[in-house]
Design a protein around this motif. Structure first.
Motif, mmCIF file in Angstrom:
data_model
loop_
_atom_site.group_PDB
_atom_site.id
_atom_site.type_symbol
_atom_site.label_atom_id
_atom_site.label_comp_id
_atom_site.label_asym_id
_atom_site.label_seq_id
_atom_site.Cartn_x
_atom_site.Cartn_y
_atom_site.Cartn_z
ATOM 1 N N MET A 1 0.821 -1.097 0.097
ATOM 2 C CA MET A 1 0.119 0.082 0.118
ATOM 3 C C MET A 1 0.813 1.275 0.170
ATOM 4 N N ASP A 2 0.525 2.349 -0.884
ATOM 5 C CA ASP A 2 1.395 3.549 -0.749
ATOM 6 C C ASP A 2 1.062 4.177 0.241
ATOM 7 N N PHE A 3 1.774 5.515 0.302
ATOM 8 C CA PHE A 3 1.700 6.365 1.379
ATOM 9 C C PHE A 3 0.525 6.793 1.576
ATOM 10 N N GLU A 4 -0.185 7.381 0.499
ATOM 11 C CA GLU A 4 -1.367 7.956 0.300
ATOM 12 C C GLU A 4 -2.528 7.192 0.753
ATOM 13 N N GLY A 5 -2.545 5.953 0.319
ATOM 14 C CA GLY A 5 -3.545 4.866 0.798
ATOM 15 C C GLY A 5 -3.346 4.566 2.540
ATOM 16 N N ILE A 7 -2.644 7.043 4.494
ATOM 17 C CA ILE A 7 -3.055 7.845 5.256
ATOM 18 C C ILE A 7 -4.645 8.032 5.140
ATOM 19 N N ILE A 8 -5.187 7.818 3.906
ATOM 20 C CA ILE A 8 -6.589 7.328 3.661
ATOM 21 C C ILE A 8 -7.236 6.406 4.811
ATOM 22 N N SER A 9 -6.377 5.050 4.750
ATOM 23 C CA SER A 9 -6.975 4.209 5.613
ATOM 24 C C SER A 9 -6.918 4.921 7.242
ATOM 25 N N GLU A 27 -17.213 -6.776 -2.938
ATOM 26 C CA GLU A 27 -15.829 -6.603 -4.106
ATOM 27 C C GLU A 27 -15.978 -7.579 -5.240
ATOM 28 N N SER A 28 -16.096 -7.289 -6.476
ATOM 29 C CA SER A 28 -16.078 -8.296 -7.313
ATOM 30 C C SER A 28 -14.672 -8.120 -8.187
ATOM 31 N N CYS A 29 -14.268 -7.186 -8.929
ATOM 32 C CA CYS A 29 -13.188 -7.034 -9.597
ATOM 33 C C CYS A 29 -11.833 -6.825 -8.612
ATOM 34 N N THR A 30 -12.222 -6.270 -7.671
ATOM 35 C CA THR A 30 -10.873 -5.622 -6.657
ATOM 36 C C THR A 30 -10.805 -6.928 -5.778
ATOM 37 N N GLY A 31 -11.569 -8.057 -5.499
ATOM 38 C CA GLY A 31 -11.140 -9.213 -4.964
ATOM 39 C C GLY A 31 -10.888 -9.183 -3.469
ATOM 40 N N GLY A 32 -11.060 -8.211 -2.774
ATOM 41 C CA GLY A 32 -10.754 -8.060 -1.398
ATOM 42 C C GLY A 32 -9.448 -7.024 -1.077
ATOM 43 N N ARG A 33 -9.134 -6.266 -2.132
ATOM 44 C CA ARG A 33 -8.339 -5.195 -1.860
ATOM 45 C C ARG A 33 -8.793 -4.009 -1.136
ATOM 46 N N ILE A 34 -10.030 -3.784 -1.504
ATOM 47 C CA ILE A 34 -10.590 -2.614 -0.595
ATOM 48 C C ILE A 34 -10.401 -3.065 1.115
ATOM 49 N N ALA A 35 -11.020 -4.312 1.192
ATOM 50 C CA ALA A 35 -11.003 -4.748 2.551
ATOM 51 C C ALA A 35 -9.525 -4.478 3.074
ATOM 52 N N GLU A 36 -8.663 -4.978 2.429
ATOM 53 C CA GLU A 36 -7.362 -5.190 2.958
ATOM 54 C C GLU A 36 -6.782 -3.814 3.370
ATOM 55 N N SER A 37 -7.220 -2.841 2.537
ATOM 56 C CA SER A 37 -6.836 -1.568 2.906
ATOM 57 C C SER A 37 -7.464 -0.957 4.134
ATOM 58 N N ILE A 38 -8.769 -1.308 4.389
ATOM 59 C CA ILE A 38 -9.454 -0.973 5.481
ATOM 60 C C ILE A 38 -8.553 -1.627 6.661
ATOM 61 N N LEU A 155 -15.242 6.417 0.279
ATOM 62 C CA LEU A 155 -15.474 6.163 1.436
ATOM 63 C C LEU A 155 -15.076 7.225 2.655
ATOM 64 N N ARG A 156 -13.928 7.552 2.498
ATOM 65 C CA ARG A 156 -13.423 8.784 3.620
ATOM 66 C C ARG A 156 -14.463 9.965 3.450
ATOM 67 N N ASP A 157 -14.301 10.478 2.163
ATOM 68 C CA ASP A 157 -15.178 11.673 1.709
ATOM 69 C C ASP A 157 -16.553 11.418 2.321
ATOM 70 N N PHE A 158 -17.385 10.411 2.090
ATOM 71 C CA PHE A 158 -18.604 10.066 2.381
ATOM 72 C C PHE A 158 -18.973 10.255 3.944
ATOM 73 N N VAL A 159 -18.264 9.159 4.655
ATOM 74 C CA VAL A 159 -18.392 9.341 6.095
ATOM 75 C C VAL A 159 -18.220 10.522 6.464
ATOM 76 N N LYS A 160 -17.102 11.129 6.199
ATOM 77 C CA LYS A 160 -16.577 12.386 6.632
ATOM 78 C C LYS A 160 -17.968 13.523 6.558
ATOM 79 N N GLU A 161 -18.596 13.545 5.301
ATOM 80 C CA GLU A 161 -19.766 14.199 4.857
ATOM 81 C C GLU A 161 -20.769 13.688 5.894
ATOM 82 N N GLU A 162 -20.919 12.758 6.096
ATOM 83 C CA GLU A 162 -22.014 12.103 6.843
ATOM 84 C C GLU A 162 -22.054 12.559 8.315
ATOM 85 N N LEU A 163 -20.752 12.655 8.900
ATOM 86 C CA LEU A 163 -20.465 13.076 10.059
ATOM 87 C C LEU A 163 -20.516 14.421 10.546
#
Length: 181
Positions: A1-5, A7-9, A27-38, A155-163
């Motif tokens: 995971m890169d540095f920006e990733g 920070i977002i996590s 996840e379909s095409c990303t096969g778990g990569r988003i979960a891994e980032s979280i 996800l970050r932007d959505f949650v931030k806006e919701e909260l």
């Protein structure tokens, strides 16, 4: 995971941890990569309930409740399926938020109508979902990295806006209480 990733996590972790909200992935095409980032941030078990890797339509239908008719009519790579995946993940895993990805990462599988590199991302709640379409083909690995990074940003932007309304209200309540002293 890169540095920006990373920070977002970390930002997602702080938002969900402090608000005591939960998230899931579909996840379909990303096969778990988003979960891994979280889960890259320690303590993610407090807010990440799990993910559903739904690489085939059968799993999208059975576990996420995506309509067979929708999949037949529009294919799995469309905005409506991404939205249904978010809603289905929230229901199936009983979470406040979910993030989803469905698309064609490549190097093959594309059509004239839906070329390789087309990936629909969605995140939100059962009642409010936002989407984003990624359309450029940079090769499978880069396509997946871009989709994962964009999904995390969404996800970050959505949650931030919701909260934010809740945070602003809490600040106002604190200021009012202080002024009344």
């Amino acid at each position: 995971m890169d540095f920006e990733g990373k920070i977002i996590s970390r930002e997602i972790s702080e938002l969900l941890w402090e608000s005591e909200k939960t998230v899931a992935t579909a996840e379909s095409c990303t096969g778990g990569r988003i979960a891994e980032s979280i889960i890259a941030v320690p303590g993610a078990s407090k807010y990440f309930k799990g993910g559903i890797i739904c690489y085939v339509n059968e799993v999208k239908e059975r576990l996420l409740g995506v309509s067979h008719e929708l999949l037949e009519e529009k294919t799995a790579v469309c905005e409506e399926v991404a939205v249904a995946m978010v809603q289905g993940a929230c229901r199936a895993l009983n979470t406040d938020y979910a993030v989803a990805a469905t698309g064609i990462a490549g190097p093959s599988g594309g059509t004239k109508e839906i070329p390789v590199g087309t990936i629909w991302l969605a995140c939100g709640t059962p009642d409010h979902v936002v989407t984003c379409k990624v359309e450029e083909d940079h090769g499978r690995d880069i396509n997946l990295a871009i989709a994962t990074n964009r999904a995390m940003q969404m996800l970050r932007d959505f949650v931030k806006e919701e909260l934010q309304p809740a945070a602003a209200e809490a600040e106002n309540d604190a200021a009012t209480a202080e002024a009344e002293k």
